[in-house]
Design an enzyme around this catalytic site. Sequence first.
Site, short mmCIF file in Angstrom:
data_model
loop_
_atom_site.label_atom_id
_atom_site.label_comp_id
_atom_site.label_asym_id
_atom_site.label_seq_id
_atom_site.Cartn_x
_atom_site.Cartn_y
_atom_site.Cartn_z
N THR A 37 0.91 -1.55 -0.15
CA THR A 37 0.02 -0.03 -0.12
C THR A 37 0.84 1.37 0.20
O THR A 37 2.09 1.13 0.44
CB THR A 37 -0.53 0.61 1.50
OG1 THR A 37 -1.52 1.39 1.68
CG2 THR A 37 -0.35 -0.11 2.34
N ASP A 38 -0.12 2.46 -0.26
CA ASP A 38 0.66 3.49 -0.51
C ASP A 38 0.84 4.00 1.32
O ASP A 38 2.00 5.02 1.17
CB ASP A 38 0.39 4.66 -1.47
CG ASP A 38 -0.69 5.00 -0.84
OD1 ASP A 38 -2.16 4.42 0.28
OD2 ASP A 38 -1.83 5.73 -1.70
N GLU A 39 0.35 3.46 2.19
CA GLU A 39 0.53 3.79 3.27
C GLU A 39 1.65 3.53 4.22
O GLU A 39 2.14 4.51 5.25
CB GLU A 39 -0.86 3.74 4.08
CG GLU A 39 -2.65 3.93 3.65
CD GLU A 39 -3.29 3.54 5.15
OE1 GLU A 39 -3.32 3.43 5.72
OE2 GLU A 39 -4.58 3.35 4.56
N LYS B 287 2.28 -3.55 7.43
CA LYS B 287 2.43 -4.01 5.85
C LYS B 287 3.79 -2.81 5.36
O LYS B 287 4.64 -3.85 5.00
CB LYS B 287 1.26 -2.56 4.93
CG LYS B 287 0.14 -3.04 5.03
CD LYS B 287 0.11 -5.02 4.32
CE LYS B 287 0.05 -4.69 2.92
NZ LYS B 287 -0.61 -6.33 2.23
N TYR C 210 -1.78 -1.02 10.73
CA TYR C 210 -2.00 -1.15 9.65
C TYR C 210 -0.44 -1.29 8.84
O TYR C 210 -0.38 -2.07 7.86
CB TYR C 210 -3.39 -0.86 9.22
CG TYR C 210 -3.01 -1.23 7.43
CD1 TYR C 210 -3.59 -2.88 6.92
CD2 TYR C 210 -3.32 -0.36 6.90
CE1 TYR C 210 -3.42 -2.54 5.46
CE2 TYR C 210 -3.19 -0.26 5.29
CZ TYR C 210 -3.37 -1.62 4.76
OH TYR C 210 -3.53 -1.67 3.67
P1 NAD Z 1 -9.28 -7.48 1.77
O1 NAD Z 1 -9.64 -7.11 3.40
O2 NAD Z 1 -10.55 -7.32 1.31
O3 NAD Z 1 -9.30 -9.33 1.91
C1 NAD Z 1 -8.32 -9.28 2.42
C2 NAD Z 1 -8.79 -11.49 2.32
O4 NAD Z 1 -7.45 -11.72 3.18
C3 NAD Z 1 -9.52 -11.67 2.90
O5 NAD Z 1 -10.19 -12.30 1.72
C4 NAD Z 1 -9.42 -12.40 4.19
O6 NAD Z 1 -9.86 -13.49 4.64
C5 NAD Z 1 -8.09 -12.86 4.01
N1 NAD Z 1 -6.95 -12.76 4.50
C6 NAD Z 1 -6.60 -12.61 6.59
N2 NAD Z 1 -5.55 -12.65 7.02
C7 NAD Z 1 -5.48 -13.97 6.44
C8 NAD Z 1 -4.58 -15.01 7.08
N3 NAD Z 1 -4.34 -15.01 7.70
N4 NAD Z 1 -4.77 -15.65 5.99
C9 NAD Z 1 -5.24 -15.81 4.27
N5 NAD Z 1 -5.90 -15.28 4.70
C10 NAD Z 1 -6.41 -14.23 5.28
O7 NAD Z 1 -7.76 -7.19 1.60
P2 NAD Z 1 -8.33 -5.82 0.29
O8 NAD Z 1 -8.84 -4.25 0.31
O9 NAD Z 1 -8.07 -6.83 -0.99
O10 NAD Z 1 -6.79 -5.78 0.35
C11 NAD Z 1 -5.65 -6.78 -0.43
C12 NAD Z 1 -4.13 -6.40 -0.56
O11 NAD Z 1 -3.71 -5.23 -1.10
C13 NAD Z 1 -4.20 -6.23 1.80
O12 NAD Z 1 -2.57 -6.42 1.60
C14 NAD Z 1 -3.69 -4.78 1.18
O13 NAD Z 1 -2.97 -4.41 2.59
C15 NAD Z 1 -3.38 -4.21 0.07
N6 NAD Z 1 -3.92 -2.94 -0.50
C16 NAD Z 1 -4.95 -2.53 -0.84
C17 NAD Z 1 -5.82 -1.24 -1.11
C18 NAD Z 1 -7.12 -0.64 -0.59
O14 NAD Z 1 -6.97 0.09 -1.16
N7 NAD Z 1 -8.12 -1.91 -0.55
C19 NAD Z 1 -4.60 -0.36 -1.51
C20 NAD Z 1 -3.29 -1.01 -1.97
C21 NAD Z 1 -2.78 -1.53 -1.13
O1 DAU Z 2 -4.45 3.99 0.63
C1 DAU Z 2 -4.99 2.36 0.52
C2 DAU Z 2 -5.20 2.12 1.80
O2 DAU Z 2 -6.81 2.61 1.60
C3 DAU Z 2 -5.63 0.62 1.60
O3 DAU Z 2 -4.16 0.68 2.24
C4 DAU Z 2 -6.29 0.61 2.89
O4 DAU Z 2 -6.22 -1.03 2.93
C5 DAU Z 2 -7.57 0.77 2.17
O5 DAU Z 2 -8.30 0.29 3.42
C6 DAU Z 2 -7.70 2.41 2.29
O6 DAU Z 2 -7.01 3.25 4.20
P1 DAU Z 2 -8.02 3.94 4.24
O7 DAU Z 2 -7.82 4.30 5.33
O8 DAU Z 2 -7.66 5.30 3.08
O9 DAU Z 2 -9.11 3.37 3.62
P2 DAU Z 2 -11.14 4.03 4.29
O10 DAU Z 2 -11.85 3.64 3.31
O11 DAU Z 2 -10.83 3.48 5.52
O12 DAU Z 2 -11.10 5.40 4.12
C7 DAU Z 2 -11.02 6.69 3.85
C8 DAU Z 2 -10.83 7.92 4.21
O13 DAU Z 2 -12.29 8.10 4.20
C9 DAU Z 2 -9.70 8.40 4.92
O14 DAU Z 2 -9.35 9.54 5.26
C10 DAU Z 2 -11.22 8.34 6.35
C11 DAU Z 2 -11.59 8.90 6.10
N1 DAU Z 2 -13.21 7.73 6.14
C12 DAU Z 2 -13.34 6.02 6.31
C13 DAU Z 2 -14.89 5.79 7.06
C14 DAU Z 2 -14.66 4.24 6.66
C15 DAU Z 2 -14.32 8.64 6.76
O15 DAU Z 2 -14.50 10.01 6.78
N2 DAU Z 2 -15.23 8.41 7.15
C16 DAU Z 2 -15.51 6.77 7.38
O16 DAU Z 2 -16.80 6.00 8.44
#
Ligand code: NAD
Ligand code: DAU
Length: 358
Positions: free
Chosen positions: A133-135, A163, A159
């Site tokens: 992630t970019d985080e 990562k 988190y």
């Molecule tokens: P998600 O939470 O939707 O899915 C995570 C999956 O991992 C689920 O299916 C869960 O059951 C599985 N999992 C969790 N713990 C596990 C374990 N111990 N063993 C096996 N499986 C397990 O997550 P996502 O949003 O699809 O993100 C996927 C990946 O991409 C993550 O590594 C996250 O850090 C990264 N990522 C997410 C975003 C985003 O915006 N969602 C952005 C950048 C990177």
């Molecule tokens: O940047 C990549 C990341 O983006 C991934 O690595 C994470 O897995 C993914 O969850 C996401 O993280 P964020 O914290 O940016 O996503 P989230 O949807 O939780 O929140 C987006 C923005 O909205 C953040 O600034 C917090 C705000 N927010 C979120 C929730 C859930 C609110 O204002 N209200 C809310 O109820």
Amino acid sequence: MKILITGGAGFIGSAVIRHIIEHTDDSVLNVDKLTYAGNLASLASIEHNPRYQFSQTDICDRAALDRLFSEFQPDAVMHLAAESHVDRSISGSAAFIETNIIGTYQLLEASRYYWNSLESQQKQAFRFHHISTDEVYGDLEDTDALFTESTPYAPSSPYSASKASSDHLVRAWYRTYGLPVVMSNCSNNYGPYHFPEKLIPLIILKALAGEKLPVYGNGQQIRDWLFVEDHARALYTVLTQAKVGESYNIGGHNEQKNIDVVNAICALLEELAPHKPAGVAHYADLISYVTDRPGHDLRYAIDASKIQRDLGWVPVESFESGLRKTVQWYLNHQDWVKQVQSGEYQHWIKQHYQSASV
Ligand code: NAD
Ligand code: DAU
């Protein structure tokens, strides 16, 4: 190729598997523990394809991983399994340390053990793709700066720290043991099958239910949104084309303030779901500013020029078209929504947003 994918029942993992099964001849073994965030219904469209298999396995279970590697004999690993929600990492970090750090370590060791057993040609072709992630870069001031692949790591939340740790482990396994890794760090994804604890699906579903729309702090925080199918395509491109040891930032060149995203969803719902819940005149009237997230990162923004230059990848979906597709998808898939809004989901929403004083 035979690709072992971890976390394939999650939001991005399921998009990657649908992409691979629908657009390539590769085979997939989906290794997923099925936590609250994992949902096999997201794979219903490909689950009967003979090139797809599933194993309910925890990536922290080394013995189970060894068995899967030995039986499936993968050509590549795509590692997406993680605990992914920042707010959950603040209220309980243990699972994040366990899965994101220990789980990545166990997967690296299982991969290394298997990779060492391969014949030289297969060994050379093997890839371990770590999805991050970019985080990990922390946040940016409201200036022109963007995250590049050489921005120093400065994670803010449990988190993002977990990562970042996993990224360091992957680099160390490349440098020390020569495991052939590629890495990518992506910005915020959105689109179909997104678990409704995250901002965009949460706002869509709360608005449709006539509930308050929780905006943390002043709503001025900025995220760089990428449509999930663009990300899935980028990940396959990195896996198949990147040079060993390379790392790529992936993003949508699409910075949006949270409050603007919430207002855009409300405007789309006015058009696509005009019959509002009783007592709601305009969806935007439901917006409610609530207690800010502790340590809330102000701004993320990705410089994705390296992946464009080296691998020719660019996003194809605009935020306008992607957000419209997403809202329409949630309106059309109430069955999927009802299934994920289980007891555990209700418990999280009640506990988290009560303390955020919505
Ligand atoms: P998600 O939470 O939707 O899915 C995570 C999956 O991992 C689920 O299916 C869960 O059951 C599985 N999992 C969790 N713990 C596990 C374990 N111990 N063993 C096996 N499986 C397990 O997550 P996502 O949003 O699809 O993100 C996927 C990946 O991409 C993550 O590594 C996250 O850090 C990264 N990522 C997410 C975003 C985003 O915006 N969602 C952005 C950048 C990177
Ligand atoms: O940047 C990549 C990341 O983006 C991934 O690595 C994470 O897995 C993914 O969850 C996401 O993280 P964020 O914290 O940016 O996503 P989230 O949807 O939780 O929140 C987006 C923005 O909205 C953040 O600034 C917090 C705000 N927010 C979120 C929730 C859930 C609110 O204002 N209200 C809310 O109820």
